[in-house]
Design a protein around this motif. Structure first.
Motif, short mmCIF file in Angstrom:
data_model
loop_
_atom_site.label_atom_id
_atom_site.label_comp_id
_atom_site.label_asym_id
_atom_site.label_seq_id
_atom_site.Cartn_x
_atom_site.Cartn_y
_atom_site.Cartn_z
N ARG A 91 0.84 -1.21 0.00
CA ARG A 91 0.00 0.00 0.00
C ARG A 91 0.87 1.26 0.00
O ARG A 91 0.58 2.23 -0.70
CB ARG A 91 -0.90 0.00 1.23
CG ARG A 91 -1.84 1.17 1.29
CD ARG A 91 -2.75 1.08 2.51
NE ARG A 91 -3.66 2.21 2.59
CZ ARG A 91 -4.50 2.42 3.60
NH1 ARG A 91 -4.55 1.54 4.61
NH2 ARG A 91 -5.29 3.47 3.61
N GLY A 134 -4.23 4.56 8.30
CA GLY A 134 -4.73 5.49 7.30
C GLY A 134 -4.18 6.90 7.40
O GLY A 134 -4.49 7.75 6.56
N ASP A 135 -3.38 7.20 8.41
CA ASP A 135 -2.82 8.55 8.56
C ASP A 135 -1.48 8.61 7.82
O ASP A 135 -0.42 8.34 8.37
CB ASP A 135 -2.62 8.88 10.04
CG ASP A 135 -2.32 10.36 10.26
OD1 ASP A 135 -1.79 11.00 9.32
OD2 ASP A 135 -2.62 10.88 11.35
#
Length: 207
Positions: A91, A134-135
């Motif tokens: 990712r 997600g940060d």
């Protein structure tokens, strides 16, 4: 009419962007000036910074025998850090993370300032730290901090560090910046309008 005295070759710094351009520059100078051309600093930004840091980097904690990591070295280091911090490299690819770190360095943003900007209390070398899911900003800040910490432990720098650490040297050590300002009476920068922020500040400090 007044007579202009020729500039001493060792007072001239000529900077360009690529190794190819620097090579062509040196060849032209040698054809024009002969052996005197060897006393002119004609090189890329990075090569000039290597010479400066080898001589004076000890003032900011960099030993003269420091290693210079290329892209492959840097990507390997990022992968190791990602594994330790349990970061998904599919990712968040090492190339993407290095690109974000490079953006910080080219803007002369330190890892300390980057951590502050995201309100993160990460301490380099820390084990078991979990980045908020997600940060991306926090992830980049933590990666940047740990990346710089491990470079320092290895007495190493990457290409972006060459300019950033030289600017740091000049700003933290007035006696060093004064030495080079006195040495280089004439500074020429090829395609000056294309300099990024770090390169611009480097030239400003030299002049």
């Amino acid at each position: 009419l007044c007579r202009l005295e020729p500039a001493a070759p060792w007072t001239i710094l000529a900077i360009t962007f690529t190794n190819k351009a620097a090579g062509e520059l040196k060849e032209r100078l040698e054809r024009m000036l002969g052996p005197a051309a060897n006393d002119i600093w004609a090189s890329t930004f990075h090569s000039a910074c290597v010479r400066i840091l080898r001589r004076d980097g000890k003032e900011i904690g960099l030993k003269s025998g420091f290693s210079i990591y290329d892209t492959a070295d840097s990507e390997r280091l990022v992968k190791l850090i990602a594994a330790d911090l349990n970061i998904d490299t599919k990712r968040y690819t090492p190339r993407m993370l290095l690109g974000k770190i490079s953006d910080c360095k080219n803007s002369l943003i330190s890892w300390q300032d980057q951590l502050k900007s995201v309100n993160c209390d990460y301490k380099p070398g820390q084990r078991g730290y979990q980045v908020s899911a997600g940060d991306v900003d926090e992830l980049v800040a933590v990666m940047y901090a740990e990346y710089q910490y491990r470079l320092a432990m290895a007495n190493a720098v990457d290409f972006d560090d060459l300019i950033m650490r030289t600017v740091e040297l000049f700003q933290r050590c007035p006696q060093v910046s004064e030495y080079y300002r006195h040495k280089f009476r004439y500074i020429f920068v090829d395609e000056y309008q294309d300099t990024n922020h770090a390169q611009y500040v480097l030239v400003r400090e030299l002049s």
